[in-house]
Design an enzyme around this catalytic site. Structure first.
Site, mmCIF file in Angstrom:
data_model
loop_
_atom_site.group_PDB
_atom_site.id
_atom_site.type_symbol
_atom_site.label_atom_id
_atom_site.label_comp_id
_atom_site.label_asym_id
_atom_site.label_seq_id
_atom_site.Cartn_x
_atom_site.Cartn_y
_atom_site.Cartn_z
ATOM 1 C CG ASP A 150 -1.824 -1.076 1.441
ATOM 2 O OD1 ASP A 150 -2.053 -1.783 0.445
ATOM 3 O OD2 ASP A 150 -2.325 -1.271 2.572
ATOM 4 C CB CYS A 382 -22.838 4.102 26.150
ATOM 5 S SG CYS A 382 -22.243 5.790 25.967
ATOM 6 N NE ARG A 463 -20.744 14.440 19.860
ATOM 7 C CZ ARG A 463 -19.483 14.735 19.618
ATOM 8 N NH1 ARG A 463 -18.871 15.640 20.333
ATOM 9 N NH2 ARG A 463 -18.817 14.119 18.666
ATOM 10 C CG HIS A 507 -18.307 2.416 26.580
ATOM 11 N ND1 HIS A 507 -19.130 1.884 25.621
ATOM 12 C CD2 HIS A 507 -18.395 3.758 26.447
ATOM 13 C CE1 HIS A 507 -19.683 2.861 24.927
ATOM 14 N NE2 HIS A 507 -19.255 4.015 25.407
ATOM 15 C CD GLU A 509 -18.334 -1.564 25.947
ATOM 16 O OE1 GLU A 509 -18.846 -1.407 27.075
ATOM 17 O OE2 GLU A 509 -18.612 -0.846 24.966
HETATM 18 N N1 GLN Z 1 -25.026 8.951 21.392
HETATM 19 C C1 GLN Z 1 -24.911 8.975 22.802
HETATM 20 C C2 GLN Z 1 -24.097 10.158 23.312
HETATM 21 O O1 GLN Z 1 -23.359 10.760 22.569
HETATM 22 C C3 GLN Z 1 -24.328 7.667 23.325
HETATM 23 C C4 GLN Z 1 -22.919 7.444 22.951
HETATM 24 C C5 GLN Z 1 -22.478 6.003 23.040
HETATM 25 O O2 GLN Z 1 -23.294 5.101 23.136
HETATM 26 N N2 GLN Z 1 -21.173 5.767 23.002
HETATM 27 O O3 GLN Z 1 -24.158 10.502 24.467
#
Ligand code: GLN
Length: 543
Positions: A150, A382, A463, A507, A509
């Site tokens: 590449d 989230c 956000r 998160h 995970e």
């Molecule tokens: N869209 C949502 C926010 O911005 C959740 C973001 C997400 O699930 N990572 O708060």
């Protein structure tokens, strides 16, 4: 003088060969022998970071502790090696050019014509060496993304060629990962030969070739690759398909990859503590029981989009002696197909993961309502956390119009709203609430029982937040916010009287490791297994 040894991992033939897992496995093999190993990833694209890339194209975004939005291979590295990486561990063309151009403007290269060689290659080498120094690494693995040949990758391959020349052959070695396809029963070596030829034309002779193949490489295949590619026969390693990625280090080790690596690097083995991993994989192979979890998302066709969630479910399952079957549920189809919703009756738990944008939102809300109404174990992450609040506000508080302002900016009941600091932000890249925060957990809650502690830490990427104005009303009806962050944000919710209804703004995970599963996942799966048993007993009793 730098004392770190570097292992450079390149890829040939095509992408998607599992180079990240291979790199992580090599790291684990060396770490088990007592060496301080670190990893960095080079991504030869012009984006500064992958944060704004579409999950359809690049799979999941991994969040590091320090809030960097990284490629999903970071997940493999952190899971296999049980380390925490940072922004600095990812080198992209975007970052390199940004840095060279900033230096140029400051007059750093005064009088010179700034060129790919030596200025860009010097910048690459210096960033790689800085990582080694910062981590105090004895061995640094450097995975170069993309495929040899590449155009994008050229400056990086040139830089690592120079690195070997500079530091010597015992300090820098090259591993090339290729594909051996099977055509009419025959293992074909030609693509590997061509790819190594390409690499050699750039001045790089691989020391070890690791071949991905559907089946174990035959002796004659290894011989042929050895001869044509000028690599010792025992340094041609078969990386054939296995049931579970956690077996990969074992099949590599069985071919003596660890000893070969140490020989080539001139290192002596200190100890070999690989047993724990072998025991773990043997245990996985014996597991017969399974539990089925529905993941409700809009990227269900690209399994890589939710890779860390799937891995975290697996880790928790292994601890509880269960394999996890995933049923992918397309959130958009839930919106118009009533029968499809009934599929959720067949699974043992429902998980609504993170996500962005309006598509499929109403379907996810339906799935949450279904889990809440039918007392089915539910885990939200989230966006899944935010939508659990929207669902509860609409259907229990009877605020019919309740929504997140992400999906309806004019809603009368903005139960999820943009965080105040987000309203001021103009740039899209790296501008969310990112990275690890401390979370305080209320006593006498399920969250406290799960964690067994009043604090935990979690990684963020969002956000929007639960609107603090609604928290009292939600709690008065049984939706309890049992975890609040150090900066006063709602982080964990749980529903009173439900068998398991938990969601987190952070998160979970990204905190799970194969041998150290994340506690919320374990607790969720435990509830799913109990629920499955209960369903089975109910059927038996009917008969
Ligand atoms: N869209 C949502 C926010 O911005 C959740 C973001 C997400 O699930 N990572 O708060």
């Amino acid at each position: 003088m730098i004392s770190t040894k570097f292992i450079i991992i390149t890829g040939g033939v095509l992408s998607g060969l599992g180079k990240g897992v291979t790199t992580a496995s090599i790291g684990l093999i060396l770490k088990s022998r007592g060496f301080k190993v670190s990893v960095c990833k080079i991504d030869p694209y012009l984006n500064v970071d992958p944060g704004l890339m579409n999950p359809y194209q690049h799979g999941e975004i991994w969040i590091t502790k320090d809030g960097y939005e990284a490629d999903l291979d970071f997940g493999h590295y952190e899971r296999f090696l049980d380390i925490a990486l940072t922004n600095k561990h990812n080198i992209t063309t975007g970052k390199i050019f940004l840095s060279v151009l900033e230096k140029e403007r400051k007059g750093y290269y005064l009088g010179q014509t700034v060129q790919i060689i030596p200025h860009v290659t010097d910048e690459i080498k210096s960033q790689i060496k800085n990582i080694a120094k910062m981590d105090n690494a004895e061995i640094l693995l450097v995975e170069i993304g993309g495929t040899v040949g590449d155009i994008e990758g050229m400056p990086f391959l040139e830089a690592v060629r120079q690195l070997r020349l500079e530091l010597g052959e015992k300090n820098v070695i090259f591993i090339h990962v290729t594909l051996v396809p099977i055509i009419r029963g025959e293992q074909k070596t030609k693509p590997t030969q061509h790819s190594v030829k390409e690499l050699r034309s750039l001045g790089i002779q691989p020391d070890i070739i690791i071949c991905r193949c559907q089946e174990e490489l035959k002796d004659e295949t290894k011989e042929k690759i050895s001869l044509y590619c000028n690599v010792d026969k025992d340094a041609v390693i078969s990386n054939h398909d296995v049931e579970d990625i956690y077996e990969v280090p074992i099949i590599l080790e069985r071919q003596n990859l660890g000893r070969i690596l140490l020989d080539k690097l001139g290192l002596k083995e200190r100890y070999n503590k690989f047993d724990e991993w072998i025991k773990f994989v043997e245990k996985i192979k014996r597991i017969k029981d399974y539990v089925e979890i529905a993941i409700v998302g809009k990227y269900t066709k690209v399994v890589d989009s939710y890779i860390s969630i799937v891995e975290a479910l697996k880790h928790a399952g292994y601890k509880l002696n269960h394999k996890v079957k995933i049923r992918w549920i397309n959130s958009e189809r839930l919106e118009y197909d009533e029968n499809y919703l009934k599929e959720l009756m067949e699974v043992d738990g429902i998980l609504v993961p993170g996500g962005f944008g309006k598509r499929g939102i109403e379907g996810k809300i339906k799935a949450i309502e279904f889990a809440r109404e039918n007392n089915i174990p539910f885990l939200g992450i989230c966006l899944g956390f935010q939508l659990a609040v929207v669902e509860f506000a609409r259907n229990v508080l009877k605020l019919k119009d309740a929504n997140s302002t992400e999906f309806n900016p004019n809603t009368k009941h903005p139960v999820v709203d943009l965080m105040p600091e987000q309203k001021r932000i103009k740039q899209l890249g790296a501008s969310m609430r990112l990275g690890e925060k401390m979370i305080k957990i209320k006593k006498d809650t399920l969250a406290y029982r799960i964690y067994g502690s009043e604090i935990t830490f979690g990684r963020h990427r969002h956000r929007y937040e639960v609107n603090p104005k609604y928290i009292n009303t939600l709690e008065s009806k049984g939706l309890i916010f049992s975890g609040i962050s150090e900066d006063s944000r709602a982080e964990i919710l749980e529903l009173k009287g439900h068998r398991f209804f938990v969601a987190t703004q952070y998160h979970i995970e990204f905190s799970s490791k194969p041998l150290k599963p994340e506690p919320v996942f374990v607790s969720f799966l435990k509830a799913c297994i109990d629920y499955k048993k209960e369903k089975r007993n109910a059927i038996k009793n009917k008969k």
